[in-house]
Design an enzyme around this catalytic site. Sequence first.
Site, PDB file in Angstrom:
ATOM      1  N   ASN A   1       0.860  -1.192   0.000  1.00 51.73           N
ATOM      2  CA  ASN A   1       0.000   0.000   0.000  1.00 51.73           C
ATOM      3  C   ASN A   1       0.897   1.244   0.000  1.00 51.73           C
ATOM      4  O   ASN A   1       1.477   1.591   1.020  1.00 51.73           O
ATOM      5  CB  ASN A   1      -0.893  -0.039   1.252  1.00 51.73           C
ATOM      6  CG  ASN A   1      -1.786   1.183   1.363  1.00 51.73           C
ATOM      7  OD1 ASN A   1      -1.871   1.996   0.441  1.00 51.73           O
ATOM      8  ND2 ASN A   1      -2.455   1.320   2.499  1.00 51.73           N
ATOM      9  N   TRP A   2       0.970   1.882  -1.150  1.00 47.01           N
ATOM     10  CA  TRP A   2       1.877   3.025  -1.274  1.00 47.01           C
ATOM     11  C   TRP A   2       1.296   4.283  -0.628  1.00 47.01           C
ATOM     12  O   TRP A   2       1.980   5.292  -0.525  1.00 47.01           O
ATOM     13  CB  TRP A   2       2.172   3.317  -2.751  1.00 47.01           C
ATOM     14  CG  TRP A   2       2.957   2.256  -3.444  1.00 47.01           C
ATOM     15  CD1 TRP A   2       3.337   1.027  -2.938  1.00 47.01           C
ATOM     16  CD2 TRP A   2       3.490   2.309  -4.775  1.00 47.01           C
ATOM     17  NE1 TRP A   2       4.053   0.330  -3.862  1.00 47.01           N
ATOM     18  CE2 TRP A   2       4.170   1.087  -5.010  1.00 47.01           C
ATOM     19  CE3 TRP A   2       3.455   3.263  -5.786  1.00 47.01           C
ATOM     20  CZ2 TRP A   2       4.804   0.805  -6.218  1.00 47.01           C
ATOM     21  CZ3 TRP A   2       4.083   2.983  -6.996  1.00 47.01           C
ATOM     22  CH2 TRP A   2       4.751   1.774  -7.198  1.00 47.01           C
ATOM     23  N   LYS A   3       0.045   4.244  -0.270  1.00 46.26           N
ATOM     24  CA  LYS A   3      -0.624   5.422   0.299  1.00 46.26           C
ATOM     25  C   LYS A   3      -0.360   6.650  -0.595  1.00 46.26           C
ATOM     26  O   LYS A   3      -0.372   6.532  -1.804  1.00 46.26           O
ATOM     27  CB  LYS A   3      -0.164   5.633   1.742  1.00 46.26           C
ATOM     28  CG  LYS A   3      -0.379   4.372   2.595  1.00 46.26           C
ATOM     29  CD  LYS A   3      -0.253   4.604   4.049  1.00 46.26           C
ATOM     30  CE  LYS A   3      -0.430   3.269   4.775  1.00 46.26           C
ATOM     31  NZ  LYS A   3      -0.492   3.420   6.206  1.00 46.26           N
TER      32      LYS A   3
ATOM     33  N   GLU B   1      -6.197  -5.168  10.187  1.00 46.05           N
ATOM     34  CA  GLU B   1      -5.195  -4.159  10.497  1.00 46.05           C
ATOM     35  C   GLU B   1      -5.556  -3.454  11.797  1.00 46.05           C
ATOM     36  O   GLU B   1      -6.360  -2.509  11.802  1.00 46.05           O
ATOM     37  CB  GLU B   1      -5.131  -3.112   9.388  1.00 46.05           C
ATOM     38  CG  GLU B   1      -4.695  -3.652   8.053  1.00 46.05           C
ATOM     39  CD  GLU B   1      -4.037  -2.572   7.208  1.00 46.05           C
ATOM     40  OE1 GLU B   1      -2.896  -2.764   6.821  1.00 46.05           O
ATOM     41  OE2 GLU B   1      -4.675  -1.529   6.965  1.00 46.05           O
TER      42      GLU B   1
ATOM     43  N   GLY C   1       1.718   1.919  11.078  1.00 42.41           N
ATOM     44  CA  GLY C   1       2.704   2.996  11.045  1.00 42.41           C
ATOM     45  C   GLY C   1       3.359   3.294  12.381  1.00 42.41           C
ATOM     46  O   GLY C   1       4.048   4.299  12.525  1.00 42.41           O
TER      47      GLY C   1
ATOM     48  N   GLY D   1       2.450  -1.314   4.427  1.00 43.83           N
ATOM     49  CA  GLY D   1       2.495   0.114   4.114  1.00 43.83           C
ATOM     50  C   GLY D   1       3.929   0.595   4.026  1.00 43.83           C
ATOM     51  O   GLY D   1       4.586   0.480   2.999  1.00 43.83           O
ATOM     52  N   GLY D   2       4.435   1.103   5.144  1.00 43.88           N
ATOM     53  CA  GLY D   2       5.773   1.706   5.170  1.00 43.88           C
ATOM     54  C   GLY D   2       6.854   0.818   4.570  1.00 43.88           C
ATOM     55  O   GLY D   2       7.707   1.296   3.818  1.00 43.88           O
TER      56      GLY D   2
END
Length: 361
Positions: A9-11, A167, A173, A233-234
């Site tokens: 997930n590149w957001k 999640e 994060g 994510g990160g």
Amino acid sequence: MRKPLIAGNWKMHFTVPEGLEYALQLRRDLEPYSAVVDAVILPPAVMLWEIANALRGCAIEVGAQNAGWEDQGPFTGEISPKMLAGWCHYLLIGHSERRQLFNETDEELNRKLHAGLRHRLKVILAVGETLEEYEAGRTAEVITRQLNAAVYGVELRQATELSVAYEPVWAIGTGKAATPQYANETMGLIRRLLESPFGALASEIRILYGGSVTPANARSLMEQPEIDGGLVGGASLKAADFTGSSRRRLRCCSRRECERTRAGTRSRDHRRLGLPSGAGGQRDRRCQETELGRALGAMAAHHPGRGRRARRSTGGSAGELRGWPPQYRRRADRLPGPDPDQPRDSRRKLQAEPGFAAGHD
Ligand code: PGA
């Protein structure tokens, strides 16, 4: 058996040229895993079409981070599942950032889920409790409400197009992932909840864990029986050195190598990595887990900030897309361009044609 799924997930990260270059790197590095892991990247909407084209014909799939539920209409700033249909594979809905920052409700998510499935998108539904809810011991209650509301009315035949991402909001994060046991337990609850509307098909639905997944903790999480992959994510953005030797390791885990192992040829790489080997050796869960961990590592390995940067064009000929990766500049060169010898009026006509690239003089 459920095939593991890893979603990056590149957001809201990367410019379009950076995203393109990064996607092409991932294509090279993740494709060797495609026999054992489904990999999907979720870039920002603005670059989705270009990246889908860049990855066309390759095993890495693309997905949108969000979409509305209507097909079209006066919804400024929104994209619809209908617009994604046919070329985009996945749709993520219900991410906690959407729920919390953009006030998305369970009812809206139910509509989005229906719209995504109606347009044959594989929907990843994210659910998870906040820190407050976790501390109050309300995890089961929150997950039950979010899940039941979202899947309400979904038909059996559509169920296998669904994945659920658990999640915990407090893990996203923060660097504090849920313990593998806790995640596994909650995901067991999710599977039991899925049995109510979908019966035996619930066992085919992939459940991913998301929240501070890193290459360091991926393996212990993925070893859990209920965890079918990760929503990352990160770590899907962060750089790590990715050397020629890790490429060799990637190759080692490809199907061909594993088949060689099964046939009794113990490769040097397999020995070094402690992978199963020997005549009759199984291409077993342990091998898959190792591959899964490496796939996450590979995803984390190519942040353009530390890797090769998207090369900037230094001027160049007419038709170049300045600042875009070279592959795209070449593609732009193939677009119909004006012949400088043509009379002015026919050039104007050509410019009016659809598909004529801006930038051609
Ligand atoms: P994280 O994000 O891996 O950076 O915690 C996960 C997510 O938001 O999907």
